[in-house]
Design a protein around this motif. Structure first.
Motif, PDB file in Angstrom:
ATOM      1  N   UNK A 224       8.235   5.494   9.293  1.00 44.63           N
ATOM      2  CA  UNK A 224       8.441   4.743   8.042  1.00 44.63           C
ATOM      3  C   UNK A 224       7.238   5.054   7.142  1.00 44.63           C
ATOM      4  N   UNK A 225       7.489   5.569   5.930  1.00 44.68           N
ATOM      5  CA  UNK A 225       6.357   6.002   5.100  1.00 44.68           C
ATOM      6  C   UNK A 225       5.432   4.847   4.703  1.00 44.68           C
ATOM      7  N   UNK A 226       4.174   5.200   4.428  1.00 45.88           N
ATOM      8  CA  UNK A 226       3.182   4.192   4.013  1.00 45.88           C
ATOM      9  C   UNK A 226       3.695   3.410   2.812  1.00 45.88           C
ATOM     10  N   UNK A 227       3.401   2.129   2.793  1.00 47.91           N
ATOM     11  CA  UNK A 227       3.765   1.286   1.649  1.00 47.91           C
ATOM     12  C   UNK A 227       5.159   0.689   1.741  1.00 47.91           C
ATOM     13  N   UNK A 228       5.985   1.233   2.627  1.00 51.83           N
ATOM     14  CA  UNK A 228       7.374   0.748   2.709  1.00 51.83           C
ATOM     15  C   UNK A 228       7.445  -0.581   3.465  1.00 51.83           C
ATOM     16  N   UNK A 229       6.600  -0.738   4.476  1.00 54.17           N
ATOM     17  CA  UNK A 229       6.544  -2.023   5.194  1.00 54.17           C
ATOM     18  C   UNK A 229       5.091  -2.489   5.262  1.00 54.17           C
TER      19      UNK A 229
END
Ligand code: NAD
Length: 511
Positions: A224-229
């Motif tokens: 899951x890319x950075x900033x998404x969660x």
């Protein structure tokens, strides 16, 4: 790509002994910082709050406490990640692959996650494994599998036009969750929100922050890319409020008390009018008619209120029973409870009922038992604190007989192992009227051998889920939420995908 099956993991963990769990707990290390934009960071203010274990009163950790500026930073990271499309523009198959990997990693870290849940909240370790961890992984995998199997629509326009109706992610979702099923309820929000391409800022409850932080690390490991969660542990009135009032949050998905649910509606109204879906508490009735299978009903009544020490939003906290079968039902409930609900250290796999989450909640539960007695109810089982030598916050499974439905203990959510017994003497209509006489409407059950009565009664019970001759049967495939003060949101099932998307019409001129 396969749906991770939790069975083997669960079976292996369920063979562990008390000594195994004590040894694993002693070795446990965990993260206490905020998780923002793919990295663990300290709160700007440096403030912390204490995480205390209700099993023995020991201090587990000082958790970094997010302030409004930290929440703003998390929301900005989520917005950037949403706007540049690093997640929502991935092919659905790719998002599916990453989310399935996340579900696998959750199972691979089931021991740590379950321990964190049990140590912080006091849930029996077997239940943390079977329910919180295994079901959270299953929920994430289920929504992952749904992403590349859901289609959009074409409207029935005349031949000179084509109108597409598509679902688009909302943007930045703030998820605010309680402590009683910390991982599971977080997964009910995170899985459909992320599957549909949103970015999320998760605010766990103060009592249960640690497993949420590990969950976020595992999401990043899965891809899951950075900033998404992002995860912002913090105090409700500070971090929760900042998220609720943030002008760049598109939706709040909240589960918790009815009082705080209403605050989020106010926050939204006083800020940017963001969507708010709330799932609040209950005072759910089990309606036992004279022709019921009393043994089966009694087992469901005992499990319905004493499971998770009654700290379950859909606890069957009121039994509305016909006078002709009340004594028989109560005798069975008492027998089952005494034989089954062993109160003990939640790290011991033999424990069926652990402590109350903290001292404040324990005091509230004991206060309600006293209220009930003042109002004329009789304690026929339990009624007091127990295992005081442990240093933990334990209360006995308690049954209050002779409760008036309109009294405080007949109406207010106690959120502890306290059953209110309400008797009716007339026809089924009277039982239904009493069952519906509540500000809440989360779940209800009816116990009868008559199929017509069962359907007619189920139809008239005002609750988001009605069970017939069972209680608490559930699965990710069916929606969960309530009527009236319980709120309007629904978690679980494919319908939850609609809750995190907006419909868009694209009209194309073909003339
Ligand atoms: P709570 O309402 O006190 O807290 C829930 C969340 O809101 C926590 O993260 C908390 O920090 C935050 N919060 C608290 N005060 C806030 C404020 N002033 N502003 C913004 N955020 C704030 O509930 P709880 O004690 O954590 O959980 C128990 C409640 O949750 C019970 O009422 C239970 O019925 C309900 N619940 C409902 C469901 C459901 O699906 N309907 C499921 C589980 C629990």
């Amino acid at each position: 790509m396969t749906f991770p099956d939790a069975t083997d993991t669960v079976q292996e963990l369920l063979t562990r002994s008390y000594e195994d769990w004590l040894a694993a707990a002693a070795k446990l290390s965990f993260e206490t910082r905020l998780f923002i934009d793919g990295a663990f960071i300290r709160a700007t203010s440096g403030e912390t709050y204490q995480s205390t274990s209700p099993r023995d009163g020991s201090v587990l950790a000082q958790v970094q406490s997010a302030g409004a500026d930290d929440v703003d930073r998390a929301v900005r990271a989520a917005r950037t990640a949403f706007d540049d499309g690093r997640w929502r523009d991935l092919p659905p198959k790719e998002r599916k692959r990453i989310l399935l990997r996340w579900a696998e990693l959750i199972l691979a870290h089931a021991e740590e996650l379950a321990l964190l849940d049990t140590l912080e909240m006091g849930k029996p370790i077997t239940e943390s494994v079977r329910i919180d961890v295994a079901k959270a992984a299953e929920t994430i995998a289920w929504y992952a599998e749904a992403i590349d199997k859901t289609y959009d629509e074409i409207a029935p326009t005349p031949g000179d036009a084509l109108a597409l109706i598509t679902r688009e992610p909302l943007g930045v979702v703030g998820a605010v969750v309680p402590w009683n099923y910390a991982l599971l309820i977080a997964s009910w929000k995170l899985a459909p929100a992320l599957a549909t391409g949103n970015s999320v800022v998760l605010k766990p409850a103060e009592q249960t922050s640690l497993a949420a932080l590990l969950l976020a690390r595992l999401a990043t490991e899965a891809g899951v890319p950075d900033g998404v969660l992002n995860v912002v542990p913090g105090r409700g009135e500070i971090a929760g409020q900042a998220l609720g009032r943030h002008p760049d949050v598109d939706k709040i998905a909240f589960t918790g008390s009815a009082e705080v649910a209403r605050l989020f509606q106010v926050y939204a109204g006083e800020s940017n009018g963001k969507q708010v879906a709330v799932e609040a508490g209950g005072k759910s009735p089990q309606l036992v008619l004279p022709d019921a299978d009393i043994t089966a009903a009694a087992s469901a009544v005992a499990w319905g209120i004493f499971y998770n020490a009654g700290q379950t939003c859909n606890a069957g906290s009121r039994v509305v029973v016909h006078a002709s079968v009340k004594e028989q039902l109560l005798a069975e409930v008492e027998r089952i409870t005494t034989q089954t609900f062993r109160v003990g250290d939640p790290l011991d796999p033999a424990t069926v009922m652990g402590p109350i989450v903290d001292e404040a909640q324990l005091a509230k539960v004991l206060g309600y038992i006293a209220d009930g007695q003042r109002e004329g109810a009789t304690v026929v089982l339990g009624g007091g604190r127990t295992r005081t030598d442990s240093g933990g916050s334990f209360v006995q499974p308690t049954v209050l007989d002779g409760v008036a439905n309109t009294s405080v203990v007949g109406q207010e959510e106690i959120f502890g192992p306290v059953l209110a017994v309400i008797t009716y003497e007339g026809e089924t209509d009277e039982g239904i009227r009493i069952a519906n006489e509540s500000a809440f409407g989360l779940v209800a059950s009816v116990w009868t051998r008559d199929i017509t009565t069962a359907h007619r009664t189920a139809n008239r019970l005002r609750a988001g889920t009605v069970w017939i001759n069972t209680f608490d049967a559930s699965d990710v495939i069916t929606p969960f939420g309530g009527f009236k003060a319980t709120g309007a949101g629904r978690d679980k099932s494919l319908h939850a995908l609609d809750a995190y998307t907006a419909l868009k019409t694209t009209w194309i001129n073909l003339a």
